[in-house]
Design an enzyme around this catalytic site. Sequence first.
Site, short mmCIF file in Angstrom:
data_model
loop_
_atom_site.label_atom_id
_atom_site.label_comp_id
_atom_site.label_asym_id
_atom_site.label_seq_id
_atom_site.Cartn_x
_atom_site.Cartn_y
_atom_site.Cartn_z
N HIS A 46 0.94 -1.43 0.01
CA HIS A 46 0.15 -0.10 0.11
C HIS A 46 0.83 1.26 -0.07
CE1 HIS A 46 -2.78 2.89 1.63
NE2 HIS A 46 -3.77 2.36 1.34
N PHE A 47 1.18 1.86 -0.87
CA PHE A 47 1.29 1.30 -2.50
C PHE A 47 2.64 0.93 -3.07
CE2 PHE A 47 -2.20 4.36 -1.59
CZ PHE A 47 -3.51 3.67 -2.14
#
Length: 177
Positions: A76-77
């Site tokens: 993420h991410f």
Amino acid sequence: MQNTCTLNKKNSYSYDDLLASGRGELFGKEGPQLPAPTMLMMDRIVEMNEETGTFGKGYIEAELDIKPELPFFGCHFIGDPVMPGCLGLDAMWQLVGFYLGWIGGKGKGRALGVGEVKFTGQILPTAKKVVYRIHMKRVINRKLVMGMADGEVEVDGRVIYTATDLKVGLFQDTSAF
């Protein structure tokens, strides 16, 4: 509400204590439990009491040490790692539930809602420490034990999330929830 686990009622808790809570060993099998890693969002509780906080009804302060290898940073991410804001919100719910167990509440903890959440910053893998602060507003002790609180998340000295009216309930039976 009287705490039946006075042996375990301390004003601070280590990581090992928090893990014991996740196994149902801190407040007993009938008390609320914290999640196990990787969903446990704190490393320690540094202060707990029933008298202070903004509303004079209880205060909890906990910390999470940020390490780049925390699992959420890897997904993420990709290429833009940031701790999901919902995990900070969940940490605040976790602490309200822990407080309910600390004062003697029984049942399985479930988040019931939040009035308002504001995100004004982010937690990156370069950060050092997150501090969660919970100010208890109210505890209802009826068929359902419920706690309501306001909270904030601070990273490296800067408040970046605020939440009002965090609600957590303790349920004897969650099958109909």
